[in-house]
Design a protein around this motif. Structure first.
Motif, PDB file in Angstrom:
ATOM      1  N   ASP A 132     -24.483 -35.328 -59.671  1.00  0.00           N
ATOM      2  CA  ASP A 132     -24.462 -33.585 -59.429  1.00  0.00           C
ATOM      3  C   ASP A 132     -25.122 -32.929 -60.527  1.00  0.00           C
ATOM      4  OD1 ASP A 132     -23.620 -31.286 -58.944  1.00  0.00           O
ATOM      5  OD2 ASP A 132     -21.608 -31.724 -57.996  1.00  0.00           O
ATOM      6  N   LYS A 146     -24.765 -30.044 -61.214  1.00  0.00           N
ATOM      7  CA  LYS A 146     -23.972 -29.299 -62.056  1.00  0.00           C
ATOM      8  C   LYS A 146     -23.217 -29.879 -63.207  1.00  0.00           C
ATOM      9  CE  LYS A 146     -21.152 -26.772 -59.621  1.00  0.00           C
ATOM     10  NZ  LYS A 146     -21.361 -25.634 -60.465  1.00  0.00           N
ATOM     11  N   ASP A 191     -16.864 -24.025 -56.777  1.00  0.00           N
ATOM     12  CA  ASP A 191     -17.607 -24.859 -57.782  1.00  0.00           C
ATOM     13  C   ASP A 191     -17.305 -24.984 -59.332  1.00  0.00           C
ATOM     14  OD1 ASP A 191     -18.406 -22.508 -58.799  1.00  0.00           O
ATOM     15  OD2 ASP A 191     -20.679 -22.891 -58.672  1.00  0.00           O
ATOM     16  N   THR A 235     -12.814 -28.347 -52.938  1.00  0.00           N
ATOM     17  CA  THR A 235     -14.389 -28.606 -52.805  1.00  0.00           C
ATOM     18  C   THR A 235     -14.661 -29.955 -53.198  1.00  0.00           C
ATOM     19  OG1 THR A 235     -15.092 -26.412 -52.783  1.00  0.00           O
ATOM     20  CG2 THR A 235     -16.692 -28.027 -53.192  1.00  0.00           C
ATOM     21  N   SER A 246     -16.882 -31.808 -54.873  1.00  0.00           N
ATOM     22  CA  SER A 246     -18.250 -32.016 -55.555  1.00  0.00           C
ATOM     23  C   SER A 246     -19.269 -31.469 -54.340  1.00  0.00           C
ATOM     24  CB  SER A 246     -18.776 -33.239 -55.904  1.00  0.00           C
ATOM     25  OG  SER A 246     -19.841 -33.517 -56.330  1.00  0.00           O
ATOM     26  N   TYR A 247     -20.198 -30.884 -54.745  1.00  0.00           N
ATOM     27  CA  TYR A 247     -21.236 -30.696 -53.582  1.00  0.00           C
ATOM     28  C   TYR A 247     -22.414 -31.966 -53.493  1.00  0.00           C
ATOM     29  CZ  TYR A 247     -20.268 -25.697 -53.936  1.00  0.00           C
ATOM     30  OH  TYR A 247     -19.778 -24.372 -53.806  1.00  0.00           O
ATOM     31  N   TYR A 291     -13.355 -28.262 -59.693  1.00  0.00           N
ATOM     32  CA  TYR A 291     -14.233 -29.135 -59.309  1.00  0.00           C
ATOM     33  C   TYR A 291     -14.538 -30.219 -60.031  1.00  0.00           C
ATOM     34  CZ  TYR A 291     -19.355 -29.461 -57.825  1.00  0.00           C
ATOM     35  OH  TYR A 291     -20.405 -29.614 -57.276  1.00  0.00           O
TER      36      TYR A 291
END
Length: 611
Positions: free
Chosen positions: A115, A117, A332, A442, A444-445, A585
């Motif tokens: 990720d 981020k 996030d 969420t 993780s994206y 997150y």
């Protein structure tokens, strides 16, 4: 697989203007003619901050980022005088190959690093705020570290090269934090030349992609507009310049435009997310504080009315006992302006600052949530903020019911903007400030389709899932198709005309129908689900706070209460299972889930009682 017609219909719902903005942006990058690809670096020399000349603030500075800091508000990381590696995933140690390429050559989701981020997090410069607070109150060691870390970041992140220049919003967050630190140090009107140069470098990065940010119809547009407004006005404070004047006009115009488009009259934000709502509100608060400190013209009355409504919205969602709020929508890990060592999930600091600015009201009591106003020298209003027992935010699709120590939040589909999660008719239940029935969050994206699908799907919400299929099929990581529309929604009144509950329903693209009726009093919540139109089976899930729950027949019993399930048809299954939630997150923990299933049209009644 999603068919072409479905995809085209979804893209059309995003808006032709937004599609054109995205197309122009991507075509420009692909052909090499986008203005952002020809930016000239700005020379940055010298110190960023001098010792504070103003007297100390009568507030104890936070300890965060002194010996330890936290990523995404919860992952501890040791803090040394030596700056961190700005180009590393600090959870795994992985780094991008050839990290200092032009940012547009770096993939959005590089599997080798995980990720992205996790790289961006430290480069958001949120550590600047507590360091500046300690420096303002005389800690010269913190002042030295601020200058060392900022200088090191600039050396190791050459302008417009590498992952930390990839996103205009990340540049915006850095600039907002730099401006906030300058206000804390009371040096915002007379900053060092290195700060002016940094502001110019960042506004140069933000300006060419501002239209692309607006096309997202989310927090990117608000944060980048605010950063441009701040940076341009800062630069004009140094010297008159036609380019700075143009940037300032554009930043102000974009703020007004985004606020008018993305915040409904009732305060609902376009992203259908409690945490992104906080981020948007913090951006507006900092913009207003900055405007006042530079004695700039007021924003429009429309801006202030929408900002006030957005403040009241978040105040309704959170709990006064601990500041926590429903984990509804994408989360996030963003917390834009942490002025105190309050937990990440404490929303009171954001509400308190915005209430002072936009409502001229204050939350009751004393606590660390008052810190932002004191560090920014914003007077605390004497009049207290009032909250209603019952609110329906129909622009965004939320209903809030309160009875003494109990609160229920209902999420129903009103998608004027793209949804991010399959959470139609989800219900959150809070008792005495504790989240008993929970949303999944969420996680993780970028941790595989399985987890993106799980946390964004029906299994991670207190609702019905038909035929093991999502009501809105997923097209991509951030895009769902076949947006739901609520067929009906009403408050429910008792014989004395007092509000007793709320009801809403929808019909999905396969003609599967779900009607939910919720009633609440001070010791009991009853939920009646009427479902039909499915092919094989329908699953109802109730996701409970971790505790010692046990299933006895059709009753779930625990220390925090008891849930009883009744249906007008035979249950094909009732089981206590293990599910997952993400309160922060990059955090995934287990929780108990009551799973009920039927194989024919049914009316299912769930009654939860507590003492």
């Amino acid at each position: 697989m999603t068919d072409i017609a479905t995809k085209l219909g979804t893209y059309w719902a995003l808006g032709v203007e937004n599609l054109l903005r995205v197309a122009r942006y991507r075509y420009g990058l692909k052909t090499g003619f986008h203005p952002v690809q020809s930016l000239k670096p700005v020379k940055i020399d010298g110190k960023f901050f001098n010792p504070a000349e103003s007297p100390p603030v009568g507030e104890t500075p936070p300890d965060n980022w002194k010996e330890n800091g936290h990523l995404f508000g919860h992952i501890p990381i040791e803090t040394a005088d030596t700056p961190p590696n700005w180009l590393t995933n600090h959870l795994t140690g992985a780094s991008l190959q050839e990290p200092l390429r032009p940012w547009w050559e770096i993939a959005d989701f590089d599997v080798s690093v995980g990720d992205i981020k996790t790289i961006w997090e430290l480069s958001r410069w949120h550590w600047l705020l507590p360091m500046a607070q300690r420096a303002r109150n005389g800690d010269l060691h913190s002042l030295k570290r601020m200058n060392i870390w900022l200088s090191d970041w600039n050396r190791n992140n050459p302008q417009y090269l590498g992952p930390n220049w990839k996103c205009g919003q990340e540049a915006s967050i850095r600039l907002i934090h730099l401006a906030s630190a300058a206000m804390i140090m009371d040096s915002h009107l007379t900053p060092c030349n290195a700060i002016y140069a940094t502001a110019e470098a960042h506004v140069q990065r933000i300006a060419p992609t501002l239209s692309y940010a607006a096309a997202q119809d989310n927090n990117h547009g608000t944060s980048e507009a605010v950063a441009m407004f701040i940076g341009a006005s800062w630069l004009l404070n140094k010297e008159p310049n036609s380019q700075y004047t143009k940037w300032l006009k554009t930043g102000r115009k974009r703020i007004e435009e985004r606020v008018n488009r993305l915040i409904g009259p009732d305060g609902s934000f376009s992203q259908h997310s409690v945490n992104y709502h906080r981020m948007m509100l913090d951006c507006l608060s900092i913009a207003e504080v900055w405007r006042r400190k530079f004695d700039l013209p007021r924003f429009s009355e429309n801006f202030y009315s929408h900002a006030a409504a957005a403040t009241a919205w978040l105040a309704q969602m959170m709990n006064l006992r601990n500041g926590d709020a429903p984990n509804i929508g994408a989360n996030d890990g963003a917390q834009l302006i942490p002025f105190a060592d309050t937990p990440y999930r404490d929303y009171r600091p954001a509400v308190q600052l915005a209430s002072a600015l936009f409502l001229e009201r204050a939350l009751p009591g004393e606590g660390a949530y008052n810190s932002a106003s004191r560090w920014l020298d914003i007077s605390q209003p004497e009049q207290l903020l009032e909250r209603s027992d019952h609110m329906v935010f129909d622009d965004g699709g939320y209903a809030v019911l309160r009875k003494e120590d109990a609160k229920a939040v209902i999420r129903y589909p009103r998608f004027n903007f793209r949804p991010s999660q399959n959470d139609a008719l989800h219900v959150d239940l809070w008792i005495k400030g504790q989240n008993i029935l929970r949303d999944g969050g969420t996680y993780s994206y970028n941790d595989g389709e399985e987890w993106i699908g799980y946390f964004g799907g029906g299994k991670a919400h207190n609702t019905i899932l038909f035929d093991c299929e999502e009501a809105m099929p997923r097209i991509s990581r951030f895009l769902l198709a076949k947006w739901l529309r609520t067929k009906e929604r009403n408050l429910i009144f008792d014989k004395n005309n007092d509000i007793l509950g709320f009801e809403a329903s929808y019909l999905d693209y396969k003609k599967r129908y779900h009607h939910r009726k919720i009633t609440l009093n001070n010791y009991r919540m009853a939920v009646v689900d009427t479902i039909k139109g499915f092919s094989k089976h329908a699953s109802l899930r109730w996701r409970f706070a971790p505790d010692d729950w046990r299933l006895e027949g059709e009753n779930l019993i625990g220390r925090r209460g008891k849930m009883q399930i009744n249906a007008n048809v035979e249950l094909s299954m009732i089981a206590l299972e293990t599910g997952y939630e993400s309160r922060h997150y990059m955090e995934k923990t287990e929780l108990p889930v009551l799973h009920v299933q039927v194989q024919s049209p049914a009316v299912i009644t769930s009654i939860f009682e507590w003492n």
